[in-house]
Scaffold this active site. Sequence first.
Site, PDB file in Angstrom:
ATOM      1  N   ASP A  75       1.394  -6.610  12.922  1.00 20.58           N
ATOM      2  CA  ASP A  75       1.143  -6.741  11.632  1.00 20.58           C
ATOM      3  C   ASP A  75       1.643  -8.029  11.441  1.00 20.58           C
ATOM      4  OD1 ASP A  75      -0.445  -7.205   9.403  1.00 20.58           O
ATOM      5  OD2 ASP A  75       0.732  -5.930   8.377  1.00 20.58           O
ATOM      6  N   ALA A  91       0.841  -0.953   0.069  1.00 27.76           N
ATOM      7  CA  ALA A  91       0.178   0.220   0.320  1.00 27.76           C
ATOM      8  C   ALA A  91       1.059   1.710   0.160  1.00 27.76           C
ATOM      9  CB  ALA A  91      -1.297   0.225   1.299  1.00 27.76           C
ATOM     10  N   TYR A  92       2.194   1.068   0.586  1.00 25.96           N
ATOM     11  CA  TYR A  92       2.843   2.193   0.822  1.00 25.96           C
ATOM     12  C   TYR A  92       4.011   2.589  -0.354  1.00 25.96           C
ATOM     13  CZ  TYR A  92       0.477   3.079   4.959  1.00 25.96           C
ATOM     14  OH  TYR A  92      -0.598   2.772   5.823  1.00 25.96           O
ATOM     15  N   VAL A 106       6.519  -0.335  -3.323  1.00 31.27           N
ATOM     16  CA  VAL A 106       7.646  -1.149  -3.888  1.00 31.27           C
ATOM     17  C   VAL A 106       8.782  -2.117  -3.355  1.00 31.27           C
ATOM     18  CG1 VAL A 106       8.852   0.189  -5.761  1.00 31.27           C
ATOM     19  CG2 VAL A 106       7.646  -2.090  -5.772  1.00 31.27           C
ATOM     20  N   VAL A 107       8.783  -2.612  -3.128  1.00 30.32           N
ATOM     21  CA  VAL A 107      10.351  -3.472  -2.702  1.00 30.32           C
ATOM     22  C   VAL A 107      11.188  -3.661  -3.633  1.00 30.32           C
ATOM     23  CG1 VAL A 107      11.040  -4.828  -1.336  1.00 30.32           C
ATOM     24  CG2 VAL A 107       8.904  -3.600  -0.131  1.00 30.32           C
TER      25      VAL A 107
END
Length: 960
Positions: free
Chosen positions: A135, A23-24, A26-27
Site C-alpha cells: 500500500d 478505516a481502522y 484515528v491518528v
Amino acid sequence: MKIPNIGNVMNKFEILGVVGEGAYGVVLKCRHKETHEIVAIKKFKDSEENEEVKETTLRELKMLRTLKQENIVELKEAFRRRGKLYLVFEYVEKNMLELLEEMPNGVPPEKVKSYIYQLIKAIHWCHKNDIVHRDIKPENLLISHNDVLKLCDFGFARNLSEGNNANYTEYVATRWYRSPELLLGAPYGKSVDMWSVGCILGELSDGQPLFPGESEIDQLFTIQKVLGPLPSEQMKLFYSNPRFHGLRFPAVNHPQSLERRYLGILNSVLLDLMKNLLKLDPADRYLTEQCLNHPTFQTQRLLDRSPSRSAKRKPYHVESSTLSNRNQAGKSTALQSHHRSNSKDIQNLSVGLPRADEGLPANESFLNGNLAGASLSPLHTKTYQASSQPGSTSKDLTNNNIPHLLSPKEAKSKTEFDFNIDPKPSEGPGTKYLKSNSRSQQNRHSFMESSQSKAGTLQPNEKQSRHSYIDTIPQSSRSPSYRTKAKSHGALSDSKSVSNLSEARAQIAEPSTSRYFPSSCLDLNSPTSPTPTRHSDTRTLLSPSGRNNRNEGTLDSRRTTTRHSKTMEELKLPEHMDSSHSHSLSAPHESFSYGLGYTSPFSSQQRPHRHSMYVTRDKVRAKGLDGSLSIGQGMAARANSLQLLSPQPGEQLPPEMTVARSSVKETSREGTSSFHTRQKSEGGVYHDPHSDDGTAPKENRHLYNDPVPRRVGSFYRVPSPRPDNSFHENNVSTRVSSLPSESSSGTNHSKRQPAFDPWKSPENISHSEQLKEKEKQGFFRSMKKKKKKSQTVPNSDSPDLLTLQKSIHSASTPSSRPKEWRPEKISDLQTQSQPLKSLRKLLHLSSASNHPASSDPRFQPLTAQQTKNSFSEIRIHPLSQASGGSSNIRQEPAPKGRPALQLPGQMDPGWHVSSVTRSATEGPSYSEQLGAKSGPNGHPYNRTNRSRMPNLNDLKETAL
C-alpha cells in the site's frame, strides 16, 4: 509480542490534535507530558471486538517491531486501553500528499531522487525481511522537516515467507498505485511495491498522478495508454477473471510512452529507472537492489555513506544509547524526543541532524564505520549488532538499519546479510561500512568506503561502483540486503516474462506517438515541445483543473473545479492520450472505441480528484491537480480527448470538449512551428497564443496555409492559449465557464468551433447534458437542412468538423489560425462566458440573423442559422475550410481570402454556432468521426448522420 494493558498510559500524553483518520482508527498528535516529545498515536477502533481490525493491527504491530530502519517510521511503544490498541510512533511533520499539494507542479529533480532513494531503501529493508508493503502511496510516505522520508502504515503489509509469488489478497494498494498483476488478480510478489515507486516517481516529478484510473478496468486502460498493451499472459488473466466478465479488454494501439509524458521533466537516467520500475511484466521489473545501484542514485549513495550511518543510528534512535556513543545523540534523543514534531530525525537519536545531512559525512562517528557500529549495537539487539559488527555492521546498522531488526529472526537475516557483505566488504577498505557502503562503498571512487560498498554490494553494484557512484546505493539498503534482494528478485522475476515484449512495443509506439500523438502527450504535451519550462509551467497551465483554477484564481476554487475538471480530465486524459494518438495516427477508432465519451471505455468520466482516496489530498490537490492534470502528463491530455470525444461528464464535459477541440484546431492551424514553439514553452507558449487573441485573422490565414495536421498533442496543448498558461484549463473549459468562454471567443472564427461549447458552457455547464441533447438534435436537423438547402451550408458545417478533425488528425499541421482565433475568442469568452453568449448572439445576429436565436440551445438556433444563413455561414465555413485546410471541398464555396476579410468574431458567429453545436454535440461523436475518417485533410465525409454524433457526421456529409 505481548502488548501491555495499561489503562493510564494515555494519561502521559497531551492530545494536540487529529492528524488523520482511516478505516481502522484515528491518528492523534500528542505531546509526552514529561519529556515533551511530540508523538503520533494511532488509536485503533474496536480492536478486540472486530476480528478483521484486530488481525490488521496485530500484523502491523508485528511488522513494525521487525522493521527498524531510518526510512521506516519508528514504533516507540504499543499498549492497550479499554480494549483498544494504541501504537505510539515518532511524529513526522507531513506526508507526501501534503507536499504535492504544496508543490502542484512537482518537486525539484534532486529532491525527487532523494525521496525515491529513501523510499527504495525502506522498501529494500522490508523486502529483505520478506515483507511486502502493498500500500505504498503518497499519504503513507511521511516527510520530516529535514526531508527524511519515512514509510508508514503497514496495515496491508504481508509476509512473503510462503513464497514470493503467492496469490494474496487482490484488493490492496490504492488503485492509482496498483500494479497490473494486482489489478488482474494474478500472483504477485515484491515487484508490486516497485510499481508503486515508479508511479510515485512520476507524480513527484510533475505533480500529477501517473495513472489516475477510476476503476480497476479503467486503471488498466489508463496504464496502457501510457505504457502500451499488456503482455499476452496478462491479457489471458483479464479474460479469465470473473470481475471483468463480459468486458472487452481495453487495448490501446498508440500509447503515449513515458518518454513523451516526461519529456523535459525527467532526465534520461531517471527516466530509465522509471521505465524499469514500470515494466508491465513483474518478472522484468527492477527490484530494490537494482534500483539502489542505478546510476541515477550515484550522489545519494555517496551521501548516504556518512548520513546513512547517522541514519543507522537514527533507526536505533529508539535507544539512542547507541548514539550515546555520540552522547549528543543520546541526549538529544531524550531531549529532542519532544521536538520530534520539529525534527523527528533529531529525536531519532539526534541522528536526525546527521541524517538530514545525508549528503554530508554525517556524524564523525558515522564517518568512522567504527562509531556507527558501536552506536548501533547498543540501540538494537546484540544479535543484530553482532552480525553487523563484522565490518559492514556499522554501515549495515546505520544504512541498512539492520539494528532495526529487533527480532532474533531479523537479527539473523541481518547477520546473514552482514556476512555476505563482509566477505565482499573485505574487498573494500571499510568492511564495517559494507552494508551501508554497499551503495556508498560500491562507488569505490565516491567515498572512503566506496571500495567496501563495492565489495559489500551485489556484483551489479560493484560494477556500477567502478563506473560511478551507483554502488553507493546500498548505503541504507545494506549491500547484503541487496544481495538477498537479488535472490528474492530472482524469485519474483520468475513470475512473468511477457512484459518485455509489451514494453518494447509500447516504447516503439511511444516515439512515433510522441511525433504523431502529441495530443495524447498533450500533457507531455508533445515530446516536441516539452521543455523544462513546460514541466513547471505546464503543470500549472496544463492541468484542466489548473486552468479553471486559474480562472477562478484560487487553488481552492481549482479544487472544486478539479473535481469537475477531474472528471472531465479523467475523461479527457485517457481519451486524450488514446484518442489523440488515434487521431493523429491511423487508429482513431481505438481511442474512440473506448472513449467515445469516456476517457476510457471504463471511465465514468468522473475521475476522482487527484487523490480522491485521500480527503486531505483532494483539497490540496486541487493545486496539484491543476499542475498534475495540466501538465499534459496524460491526465489533462486524457481529459481533453475525452471531452472532445464525449459530452458525458455532464455540463462540464461538452464545454471542455469544445475548448479542447478549438484549441486543437487553433493549434494545428496556427502553424506547426508556432505550435511547437508554444508547446515547448508549454506555459509561455500558451501565453503567446493567448496574447495572439488579436491575431486571429492571421492565424486564420495560417490555417488555410497550414493544412498539415497538427499534432494531437499540440491540439490538446493549444487549448491553453491563455496567458495564464492555463492551456489545460481551456481543455478543461468545462470546469470553468470562463474557459469555455475563452474557447468560444477563440472559436469565434470558423475554426473556433469550441467557442460554441464555451458559450453554452455557462449554460451547458449548468445543464450541459440537456443542452447537448437538444443541441445535438437541433444541430442534426439543421445540418440536414443545410445539406438540403445547399452544399454551401453543409460546407460550413463540415469545415468546423473537418477543421477540428484536421487539427486533431494533423497534430503536426502548421496552421496557426486556430490558435489565433482561439485567443480572440478566449479574450472575449475569458472575460465573460455569459456575456459572451449575448455577444455571440449579437455577433451571430450580425453575421447570421439566426445565430442570436440559438443562445441557449445553440445547436437548435444553429440549425436555423445554418439553414437561413447558409450564405454567411458558408462564407465563414469556407474561411474555416481554407484555414483548416481540412475542408478543401468547402473551400471551393468560400475563397481563402474571405477568412482574411472576415473578422474573427464575424466569421465565428455563424461558423461558431454550427461548430459549437457540433463540438458540444460532437464531443464524443467527434472522436467517433475521427476514428471513422480516413485522413486528416481528405477524410471521406460520407458517413451518415448519427444521432450521437450528428455534428461531425453532418459536417462530413455536408463536406461531401
